[in-house]
Design an enzyme around this catalytic site. Structure first.
Site, PDB file in Angstrom:
ATOM      1  NE  ARG A  49      -1.958   0.079   3.816  1.00 45.37           N
ATOM      2  CZ  ARG A  49      -2.434   0.227   5.031  1.00 45.37           C
ATOM      3  NH1 ARG A  49      -3.695   0.541   5.208  1.00 45.37           N
ATOM      4  NH2 ARG A  49      -1.670   0.049   6.082  1.00 45.37           N
ATOM      5  CE  LYS A 146       6.012 -19.149  14.553  1.00 46.73           C
ATOM      6  NZ  LYS A 146       6.820 -17.941  14.813  1.00 46.73           N
ATOM      7  CG  HIS A 176      11.997 -20.115  10.043  1.00 49.00           C
ATOM      8  ND1 HIS A 176      11.230 -19.675  11.090  1.00 49.00           N
ATOM      9  CD2 HIS A 176      13.285 -20.012  10.478  1.00 49.00           C
ATOM     10  CE1 HIS A 176      12.017 -19.331  12.101  1.00 49.00           C
ATOM     11  NE2 HIS A 176      13.269 -19.524  11.750  1.00 49.00           N
ATOM     12  CE  LYS A 180      16.129 -22.319  11.839  1.00 52.63           C
ATOM     13  NZ  LYS A 180      17.109 -21.259  11.988  1.00 52.63           N
ATOM     14  CD  GLU A 214      14.906 -16.554  19.547  1.00 48.65           C
ATOM     15  OE1 GLU A 214      15.150 -15.849  18.553  1.00 48.65           O
ATOM     16  OE2 GLU A 214      13.785 -16.659  20.056  1.00 48.65           O
ATOM     17  CG  ASP A 233       7.295 -16.335  18.645  1.00 44.36           C
ATOM     18  OD1 ASP A 233       6.858 -16.142  17.495  1.00 44.36           O
ATOM     19  OD2 ASP A 233       8.446 -15.975  18.999  1.00 44.36           O
ATOM     20  CG  HIS A 238       9.787 -22.657  15.311  1.00 43.08           C
ATOM     21  ND1 HIS A 238       9.311 -22.683  14.024  1.00 43.08           N
ATOM     22  CD2 HIS A 238       9.967 -21.341  15.608  1.00 43.08           C
ATOM     23  CE1 HIS A 238       9.223 -21.439  13.558  1.00 43.08           C
ATOM     24  NE2 HIS A 238       9.595 -20.610  14.503  1.00 43.08           N
ATOM     25  CE  LYS A 338      11.559 -13.782  21.048  1.00 41.58           C
ATOM     26  NZ  LYS A 338      12.334 -14.189  19.873  1.00 41.58           N
TER      27      LYS A 338
HETATM   28  C1  BG6 Z   1      10.368 -17.056  14.728  1.00 37.49           C
HETATM   29  C2  BG6 Z   1       9.862 -16.397  15.988  1.00 37.49           C
HETATM   30  O1  BG6 Z   1       9.410 -17.942  14.219  1.00 37.49           O
HETATM   31  O2  BG6 Z   1      11.573 -17.756  14.994  1.00 37.49           O
HETATM   32  C3  BG6 Z   1      10.916 -15.472  16.557  1.00 37.49           C
HETATM   33  O3  BG6 Z   1       8.689 -15.672  15.703  1.00 37.49           O
HETATM   34  C4  BG6 Z   1      12.235 -16.199  16.742  1.00 37.49           C
HETATM   35  O4  BG6 Z   1      10.487 -14.924  17.796  1.00 37.49           O
HETATM   36  C5  BG6 Z   1      12.632 -16.939  15.466  1.00 37.49           C
HETATM   37  O5  BG6 Z   1      13.216 -15.251  17.081  1.00 37.49           O
HETATM   38  C6  BG6 Z   1      13.840 -17.815  15.692  1.00 37.49           C
HETATM   39  O6  BG6 Z   1      14.279 -18.331  14.479  1.00 37.49           O
HETATM   40  P1  BG6 Z   1      15.807 -18.624  14.196  1.00 37.49           P
HETATM   41  O7  BG6 Z   1      15.815 -19.166  12.809  1.00 37.49           O
HETATM   42  O8  BG6 Z   1      16.551 -17.335  14.350  1.00 37.49           O
HETATM   43  O9  BG6 Z   1      16.223 -19.627  15.223  1.00 37.49           O
END
Ligand code: BG6
Length: 487
Positions: A49, A146, A176, A180, A214, A233, A238, A338
């Site tokens: 947009r 997601k 995702h 990997k 993380e 999340d 994952h 986190k």
């Molecule tokens: C995402 C989450 O799906 O995956 C994020 O929404 C997270 O919060 C991320 O940081 C982590 O992915 P990766 O590939 O950096 O381990």
């Protein structure tokens, strides 16, 4: 394995100026283009947009994406031909006529259409309906990012509505982690080697840990994250996907439904959580101010977009059981958070000690075998064995065999998004989450979501640590500890 896609595809990117397009999708498409993996005629049509026309969109791409892909040295001529692929359609989602404009813009572009919805989930259904209203759903593929929904009910509502417009084989739900390289390697390790499979069961395995830790905080996503939390999340998708790959039965082939059927069986066999037991099997935490690698970082509650009295969890640890013959009684410990002490994603398989130690007490004290599969950073597999210490007497010590993938394979890893986008382009569904898998995962986490929404608060932990002490206490009850605490 990834050859140039043979069928021409027009890739339509909704949310073309969004964060995800900038950080992941456009760089991944550029890499695929540079590596010659896209057909010459395939176009990318960005939809947004904010920019008025193609020229101003390309300026945005040059400003925001070029520097990212240039990190490892830019191939200027590949960048120029990549830019040539990009078209732009300014579109207001609320305006039906704009979708007619989009249809007209796509009319002369050949090939299968892929609609990538890099937008918030609340827009999935309106976009799908608008696409259908101008007939753009026919023979197309749709990619959904997601989080898909907020709980089982809202995810079902989205899936029902999208399912009225697109058949399940047209829907690509992204997780995702499945793209990997190391996760692919997990399949290779388990099903390409005769060595591990006979031991991969309750008779030989004492417990399994899966960690995605993380160092980053919530960055610029405080608002989104505060309404989401780590369970939605990271765990619902994952971590449960990784768990299902670790625990699944060997599929009969790698075709999409064989793999997804086996993952689904695991998700359906997860022992349901009794609401009365939640505090025994689930720990939630929230980071307070702390220090990571020498830098002071603020508390979650003071991050931009986060409510000061937020009860959202930034850390989760769980004990999970799988009710089937292979895994009955084996605890799987999952955790994610986190602002932890390190960035690491790892699977640890703790094997049982030998049933009888002919080598005496020192053999038992030295521990048992353990397989550590490090997914990131630095993909490695480490197998801990026991060996005799040199010298007199039979004294054993734990030693390890290491497999560092970068020593064997010189070519760089393919980025997760690049692999997944090529799979969408080539119509391969194996690495995308099927609706029934997603439902089973939501169903399993739901009692925890409900309990945490209704009462209590997460336990505090200082940023830069491994989370609340309650997470370690949960393992101590099972006579074990998280791996990093040993090192
Ligand atoms: C995402 C989450 O799906 O995956 C994020 O929404 C997270 O919060 C991320 O940081 C982590 O992915 P990766 O590939 O950096 O381990």
């Amino acid at each position: 394995m990834y050859i140039q896609s043979t069928s021409s595809v027009t890739f339509v990117l909704f949310g073309g100026t969004g964060d995800l397009s900038m950080r992941k999708i456009l760089p991944a498409l550029y890499e695929a283009h540079r590596a010659g993996m896209l057909t010459a005629s395939g176009k990318i049509v960005a939809v947004a947009r904010h920019e008025d026309d193609r020229a101003s969109y390309l300026q945005w791409v040059n400003e925001h994406v070029k520097a990212r892909v240039a990190k490892n040295g830019l191939d200027e001529s590949a960048w120029a031909t990549f830019i040539d692929r990009i078209e732009y359609v300014k579109l207001d989602l609320g305006c039906a006529e704009d979708f007619v404009k989009l249809r007209d813009a796509l009319q002369d572009l050949a090939g299968t259409r892929v609609f990538y919805l890099a937008t918030g989930p609340s827009l999935f259904v309106p976009i799908c309906r608008a696409l259908a209203s101008v007939g753009l759903n026919e023979n197309a593929r749709i990619v959904l990012e997601k989080p898909l929904g907020y709980d089982l009910r809202s995810s079902n509502a989205i899936n029902d509505a999208v399912g009225e417009i697109f058949a399940e084989e047209q829907i690509y739900r992204i997780d995702h982690y499945l793209g990997k390289e190391p996760v692919q390697n997990l399949l290779a390790l388990r099903f390409g080697n005769a060595l591990f499979e006979p031991l991969w069961r309750r008779e030989w395995v004492e417990s399994i840990q899966i960690t995605i830790a993380e160092e980053l905080g919530v960055e610029a996503r405080g608002d989104f994250y505060d309404n989401t939390g780590a369970l939605r999340d990271m765990v619902q998708n994952h971590l449960l996907q990784l768990l299902s790959i670790v625990a699944m039965e060997p599929p009969h082939s790698m075709d999409s439904d064989s793999v997804r059927d086996e993952k689904l069986r695991v998700l359906r066999a997860l022992k349901p959580i009794d609401p009365r037991d939640i505090s025994k099997v689930a720990v939630r935490g929230q980071y307070h101010a702390g220090v990571i690698r020498g830098t002071a970082v603020p508390a979650y509650a003071t991050e931009h977009g986060v409510k000061p009295d937020s009860a959202t969890e930034t850390f989760v640890a769980l004990k999970v059981e799988i009710e089937n013959w292979r895994w009955a009684g084996v605890p799987f410990f999952l955790r994610t958070g986190k602002r932890l002490a390190d960035r690491v994603a790892e699977i640890v398989v703790n094997f049982r000690a030998v049933p009888h130690s002919a080598l005496g007490a020192s053999a038992l004290r030295a521990g048992a075998n353990r397989l550590v599969i490090r997914l990131q950073p630095n993909e490695t597999i480490r197998l801990y064995c026991l060996a005799k210490k040199p010298g007199e007497g039979m004294n054993l010590s734990s030693v390890h065999l290491d497999l560092a993938f970068d020593q064997f394979f010189k070519e760089g890893q393919m980025e997760a998004y690049q692999r997944l986008l090529l799979d969408v382009i080539n119509g391969r569904l194996a690495l995308f989450v099927r609706r029934d898998e997603q439902e089973a995962a939501w169903k399993w986490v739901e009692p925890i979501l409900n309990d945490w929404a209704a009462s209590g608060k997460p336990k505090p932990y200082a940023a830069g640590t491994w989370g609340p002490t309650a997470a370690s206490a949960m393992l101590a009850q099972h006579g074990t500890c998280w791996l990093e605490e040993e090192n």
